[in-house]
Design a protein around this motif. Structure first.
Motif, PDB file in Angstrom:
ATOM      1  N   LEU A  22      36.983  47.829  34.638  1.00  0.00           N
ATOM      2  CA  LEU A  22      37.532  47.680  35.983  1.00  0.00           C
ATOM      3  C   LEU A  22      38.290  46.368  36.193  1.00  0.00           C
ATOM      4  CD1 LEU A  22      34.516  49.145  37.983  1.00  0.00           C
ATOM      5  CD2 LEU A  22      36.599  50.312  37.243  1.00  0.00           C
ATOM      6  N   TRP A  23      38.246  45.462  35.218  1.00  0.00           N
ATOM      7  CA  TRP A  23      38.912  44.177  35.383  1.00  0.00           C
ATOM      8  C   TRP A  23      40.417  44.300  35.571  1.00  0.00           C
ATOM      9  CZ3 TRP A  23      36.085  40.722  37.277  1.00  0.00           C
ATOM     10  CH2 TRP A  23      34.744  40.569  36.890  1.00  0.00           C
ATOM     11  N   PRO A  24      41.133  45.187  34.869  1.00  0.00           N
ATOM     12  CA  PRO A  24      42.576  45.309  35.127  1.00  0.00           C
ATOM     13  C   PRO A  24      42.882  45.679  36.581  1.00  0.00           C
ATOM     14  CG  PRO A  24      42.050  46.325  33.025  1.00  0.00           C
ATOM     15  CD  PRO A  24      40.734  45.993  33.697  1.00  0.00           C
ATOM     16  N   ALA A  25      42.072  46.536  37.183  1.00  0.00           N
ATOM     17  CA  ALA A  25      42.275  46.896  38.585  1.00  0.00           C
ATOM     18  C   ALA A  25      42.018  45.688  39.484  1.00  0.00           C
ATOM     19  CB  ALA A  25      41.369  48.060  38.982  1.00  0.00           C
ATOM     20  N   TRP A  26      40.942  44.960  39.214  1.00  0.00           N
ATOM     21  CA  TRP A  26      40.615  43.767  40.001  1.00  0.00           C
ATOM     22  C   TRP A  26      41.735  42.740  39.897  1.00  0.00           C
ATOM     23  CZ3 TRP A  26      37.893  42.173  43.882  1.00  0.00           C
ATOM     24  CH2 TRP A  26      37.639  40.809  44.073  1.00  0.00           C
ATOM     25  N   LYS A  28      44.839  43.151  39.590  1.00  0.00           N
ATOM     26  CA  LYS A  28      46.066  43.552  40.282  1.00  0.00           C
ATOM     27  C   LYS A  28      45.999  43.387  41.798  1.00  0.00           C
ATOM     28  CE  LYS A  28      47.613  46.836  36.832  1.00  0.00           C
ATOM     29  NZ  LYS A  28      47.941  48.235  36.544  1.00  0.00           N
ATOM     30  N   ILE A  29      44.832  43.145  42.348  1.00  0.00           N
ATOM     31  CA  ILE A  29      44.699  43.025  43.806  1.00  0.00           C
ATOM     32  C   ILE A  29      45.380  41.745  44.268  1.00  0.00           C
ATOM     33  CG2 ILE A  29      43.083  42.747  45.729  1.00  0.00           C
ATOM     34  CD1 ILE A  29      41.089  44.443  44.051  1.00  0.00           C
ATOM     35  N   GLY A  30      46.273  41.886  45.237  1.00  0.00           N
ATOM     36  CA  GLY A  30      47.010  40.726  45.725  1.00  0.00           C
ATOM     37  C   GLY A  30      46.819  40.454  47.204  1.00  0.00           C
ATOM     38  N   CYS A  31      46.079  41.297  47.886  1.00  0.00           N
ATOM     39  CA  CYS A  31      45.891  41.130  49.327  1.00  0.00           C
ATOM     40  C   CYS A  31      44.631  40.296  49.604  1.00  0.00           C
ATOM     41  CB  CYS A  31      45.779  42.495  49.997  1.00  0.00           C
ATOM     42  SG  CYS A  31      44.360  43.460  49.450  1.00  0.00           S
ATOM     43  N   THR A  54      37.158  33.944  39.378  1.00  0.00           N
ATOM     44  CA  THR A  54      38.174  33.302  38.544  1.00  0.00           C
ATOM     45  C   THR A  54      39.385  34.184  38.281  1.00  0.00           C
ATOM     46  OG1 THR A  54      37.251  34.045  36.417  1.00  0.00           O
ATOM     47  CG2 THR A  54      36.359  32.013  37.352  1.00  0.00           C
ATOM     48  N   ARG A  55      39.325  35.455  38.655  1.00  0.00           N
ATOM     49  CA  ARG A  55      40.378  36.406  38.310  1.00  0.00           C
ATOM     50  C   ARG A  55      40.892  37.127  39.548  1.00  0.00           C
ATOM     51  NH1 ARG A  55      38.276  39.636  33.101  1.00  0.00           N
ATOM     52  NH2 ARG A  55      40.262  40.641  33.521  1.00  0.00           N
ATOM     53  N   GLY A  56      42.016  37.813  39.366  1.00  0.00           N
ATOM     54  CA  GLY A  56      42.560  38.619  40.447  1.00  0.00           C
ATOM     55  C   GLY A  56      42.639  37.822  41.735  1.00  0.00           C
ATOM     56  N   PRO A  57      42.167  38.395  42.828  1.00  0.00           N
ATOM     57  CA  PRO A  57      42.205  37.683  44.099  1.00  0.00           C
ATOM     58  C   PRO A  57      41.074  36.667  44.237  1.00  0.00           C
ATOM     59  CG  PRO A  57      41.173  39.793  44.432  1.00  0.00           C
ATOM     60  CD  PRO A  57      41.644  39.755  42.981  1.00  0.00           C
ATOM     61  N   GLY A  58      40.185  36.635  43.260  1.00  0.00           N
ATOM     62  CA  GLY A  58      38.976  35.824  43.340  1.00  0.00           C
ATOM     63  C   GLY A  58      39.148  34.381  43.738  1.00  0.00           C
ATOM     64  N   PRO A  59      40.112  33.649  43.125  1.00  0.00           N
ATOM     65  CA  PRO A  59      40.262  32.241  43.524  1.00  0.00           C
ATOM     66  C   PRO A  59      40.591  32.060  45.004  1.00  0.00           C
ATOM     67  CG  PRO A  59      41.340  32.637  41.429  1.00  0.00           C
ATOM     68  CD  PRO A  59      40.932  33.990  41.968  1.00  0.00           C
ATOM     69  N   LYS A  60      41.184  33.080  45.623  1.00  0.00           N
ATOM     70  CA  LYS A  60      41.525  33.002  47.034  1.00  0.00           C
ATOM     71  C   LYS A  60      40.611  33.862  47.899  1.00  0.00           C
ATOM     72  CE  LYS A  60      46.403  32.134  46.161  1.00  0.00           C
ATOM     73  NZ  LYS A  60      47.767  32.631  46.349  1.00  0.00           N
ATOM     74  N   ALA A  61      39.717  34.596  47.288  1.00  0.00           N
ATOM     75  CA  ALA A  61      38.850  35.525  48.026  1.00  0.00           C
ATOM     76  C   ALA A  61      37.790  34.782  48.823  1.00  0.00           C
ATOM     77  CB  ALA A  61      38.178  36.495  47.056  1.00  0.00           C
ATOM     78  N   ASP A  62      37.393  35.404  49.892  1.00  0.00           N
ATOM     79  CA  ASP A  62      36.243  34.929  50.651  1.00  0.00           C
ATOM     80  C   ASP A  62      35.033  35.719  50.173  1.00  0.00           C
ATOM     81  OD1 ASP A  62      37.528  33.060  52.561  1.00  0.00           O
ATOM     82  OD2 ASP A  62      38.618  34.873  53.136  1.00  0.00           O
ATOM     83  N   ILE A  63      33.878  35.087  50.230  1.00  0.00           N
ATOM     84  CA  ILE A  63      32.675  35.707  49.682  1.00  0.00           C
ATOM     85  C   ILE A  63      31.548  35.627  50.704  1.00  0.00           C
ATOM     86  CG2 ILE A  63      30.951  35.603  47.835  1.00  0.00           C
ATOM     87  CD1 ILE A  63      33.186  34.241  46.124  1.00  0.00           C
ATOM     88  N   ALA A  64      30.865  36.753  50.889  1.00  0.00           N
ATOM     89  CA  ALA A  64      29.676  36.799  51.741  1.00  0.00           C
ATOM     90  C   ALA A  64      28.540  37.354  50.884  1.00  0.00           C
ATOM     91  CB  ALA A  64      29.912  37.682  52.957  1.00  0.00           C
ATOM     92  N   VAL A  65      27.468  36.592  50.787  1.00  0.00           N
ATOM     93  CA  VAL A  65      26.295  37.016  50.025  1.00  0.00           C
ATOM     94  C   VAL A  65      25.100  36.985  50.955  1.00  0.00           C
ATOM     95  CG1 VAL A  65      24.798  36.517  48.060  1.00  0.00           C
ATOM     96  CG2 VAL A  65      27.254  36.089  47.871  1.00  0.00           C
TER      97      VAL A  65
END
Length: 93
Positions: A22-26, A28-31, A54-65
Motif C-alpha cells: 500500500l505504500w505506493p498509494a500512500w 501519491k496522496i497530495g491533499c 516520513t512518506r507521502g503526505p506524512g511530513p505534512k499530515a496531522d495526526i490524532a492518536v
C-alpha cells in the motif's frame, strides 16, 4: 467489554496488509491528511505510523492518536468527533 471480536487481530498477525503493497498509494496522496490511530491497534502499529510520517503526505499530515482505543477509532465519542470536525473546519479541501 469489547464491542468487536478481539480475535479479528489474528487475521493480521501473519500478513498485516495481505499481499498488497500500500505504500505506493500512500506516497501519491497530495491533499491535506489527518491520520487517526487507536494506540492499541495491532493493524496500524506505531512503527507503521512512524513510516507514514516520513512518506507521502506524512511530513505534512496531522495526526490524532487515542490512547485508550484499538483499531480503528469508532468516531462515536464526542471528543473524537470534535477533533475530526475541528480538523475539517480548518482545512481548505
Amino acid at each position: 467489554t469489547y464491542s468487536y471480536d478481539p480475535q479479528i487481530a489474528v487475521l493480521f498477525e501473519e500478513e498485516p496488509t495481505g499481499d498488497q503493497d500500500l505504500w505506493p498509494a500512500w506516497d501519491k496522496i497530495g491533499c491535506p491528511t489527518l491520520i487517526i490511530r487507536g494506540k492499541k491497534s495491532v493493524v496500524l502499529t506505531a512503527s507503521i505510523l512512524d513510516e507514514m510520517k516520513t512518506r507521502g503526505p506524512g511530513p505534512k499530515a496531522d495526526i490524532a492518536v487515542w490512547a485508550d482505543c484499538g483499531h480503528v477509532p469508532s468516531l462515536m465519542d464526542p471528543k473524537q468527533i470534535g477533533i475530526v470536525l475541528e480538523w475539517l473546519n480548518t482545512r481548505q479541501i
